[in-house]
Design an enzyme around this catalytic site. Sequence first.
Site, short mmCIF file in Angstrom:
data_model
loop_
_atom_site.label_atom_id
_atom_site.label_comp_id
_atom_site.label_asym_id
_atom_site.label_seq_id
_atom_site.Cartn_x
_atom_site.Cartn_y
_atom_site.Cartn_z
N SER A 124 0.95 3.96 7.30
CA SER A 124 1.07 5.48 7.69
C SER A 124 -0.24 5.86 7.75
O SER A 124 -0.17 7.00 8.17
CB SER A 124 1.46 5.90 6.18
OG SER A 124 0.66 5.93 5.33
N ASN A 126 0.81 -1.29 0.06
CA ASN A 126 -0.11 -0.18 0.03
C ASN A 126 0.95 1.23 -0.07
O ASN A 126 1.01 1.91 -0.90
CB ASN A 126 -0.85 0.06 1.26
CG ASN A 126 -1.99 1.08 1.20
OD1 ASN A 126 -1.91 2.03 0.45
ND2 ASN A 126 -3.02 0.79 2.00
N ASP A 127 1.37 1.44 1.00
CA ASP A 127 2.15 2.64 1.10
C ASP A 127 3.49 3.11 0.22
O ASP A 127 3.73 3.97 -0.29
CB ASP A 127 2.80 2.80 2.50
CG ASP A 127 1.74 3.10 3.61
OD1 ASP A 127 0.58 3.77 3.27
OD2 ASP A 127 1.83 2.75 4.77
N VAL A 128 4.02 1.76 -0.07
CA VAL A 128 4.96 2.01 -1.04
C VAL A 128 4.67 2.14 -2.56
O VAL A 128 5.67 2.33 -3.37
CB VAL A 128 6.09 0.71 -0.85
CG1 VAL A 128 6.65 0.37 0.29
CG2 VAL A 128 5.10 -0.64 -1.46
#
Lengths: 94, 478
Positions: free
Chosen positions: B446, B405-407
């Site tokens: 995050s 997700n965040d990456v």
Amino acid sequence: MSLITNLTFFVLAAFLGYEVITKIPTNLHTPLMSGANAITGITLVGAVAIAGSGSTTLATVLGFVAVVMATVNVVGGYLITHIMLEDFRQGGSN
Amino acid sequence: MVELLPDSVLPLAYTVAAILFIQGLRDMTHPRTAARGNLISAGGMLVAVGVTVVWFEVLTPLVLFGGLIVGAGIGTVLALTVERTEMPQLVGVFNGLGGGASAVIAGAELIEISTESGGVAVGSIPTEVAVAAVFSGIVGSVTFTGSMAAAGKLHGVLTTDAVRYTGEQVMKIVFLVVALGFGAYLIVQPDVLGFLQAVWVPSYWLLVATACVLGVLLVISIGGADMPVVIALLNAYSGLAASGTGFVLDNTALIIAGTLVGAAGMILTVIMCESMNRSLTNVLFGGFGETTEQEELDDIYEGNITETSPEQVVMLLEAAQRVVIVPGYGMAVAQAQHAVSELAELLEQNGIDVEFGIHPVAGRMPGHMNALLAEADVPYERMREMEEVNPTFSQTDVVIVTGANDVVNPKANTDTSSPIAGMPVLEVSDAGTVIVNKRSLSTGFSGIPNPLFAEGNTNMLFGDAKDTMQELVNLYKE
């Protein structure tokens, strides 16, 4: 050996470690960490000296505890790294 | 201690061991030689330990060999019975034991010294020995309990959330100051507080106890997704603790090997931090992961989410020339690596160019995704680092994001106020179609929404990573 000699070893090892380890690819960072972790078990050398030759009972008992902890670290660490690296070797030959 | 061999044998053996450790690490630079490197390094350990065992006259063989056998037994059983998904926490536990052992040994040596002089008094413990022992004691103890806490988080026994409370930074400072206070007493050895002058060196063990609490405090306030940094840093600490113990015992093998590991851990720590564009201080002490207002989520997602089905994805894959798979921690949790590997293999057999795009902090330890994919027989040549794969997305037809997700959050590049601002990400939206396989639209670590999901060329494929990937494999075979 003197403190200065020991410090020299420390500084040289730090530089050498930096040079060697920056060359290791991301792919291998997990086994690197696990293998480096097994090397930390070198502290077993100190544990052996104290567990085997400690002159006080307390030091001997502590030495025993340290020997067990460090040996788990060494034996388990190298084994698990070996298992991981076998995966990489097989993966590469496909 | 009575020596049985010529004076030069022990230092010589340690030099040989150090050479073998270094050569072992050098062989780790390539997957083909890495397994050999590990064996060379283990050989170095055998030389160092073996010669030490024969060198010192063994007064208590039962204690020594009993300890070695018990430790080797536990280590073997743990390493051979561990599930692949549990490897990160086991590496954490081993690391903690190494750090803990260093702290215990430094303490045992202090007891030996103070017994000879009949207690702790001014000058009874040489200053350099005391300084090194204080260092090993604090760092080793923090490594011990910190690693156990990190392993607990990875294993799900402790909460993966960052545990935050009022005054937490003050608490950490207080414990550090108290530990340093006991350390100062040990170094100066003043003729006050008589109860601290006993032969068992109480000030050292109080220092250890305080540092043990500190280790837990430091790690529980760090969230699960930051564990790659924590594990790498604790790895560095255990090396430095061993090195410090080397100064206490005047032992070059410990100094060299410990420092090599310290360097390895520090380098990995720096790489992990740079991959998130965060400072180490921010990772260790910073607040991260505040929950996003529901409103903002709705604003971004409402009406903009395209859902797709495994059938549609298979049709897309059949028309594709080049496919990039982006795995994340979700793949590890669902144990989907074998299904993912099978899918990649099938696509390749049909002449499609398949690569894996791996973000440095994906997963729970450095290189976690690579290790999992290697276990599932993905050739390491197909695993690409972020910098290598980013320029290729514009020539990629389909990107499959699974459990990440965040990456892959474009906000890192576009929104300077975002908690992940400036973090290098995989720029998957440059590709023709992006398939995001996720269980829901929930936020990543995050805590911020991901505008990628709402983009025009993104299709959401909801479902468990393993089941979904297996379904793709089955459909593609037909």
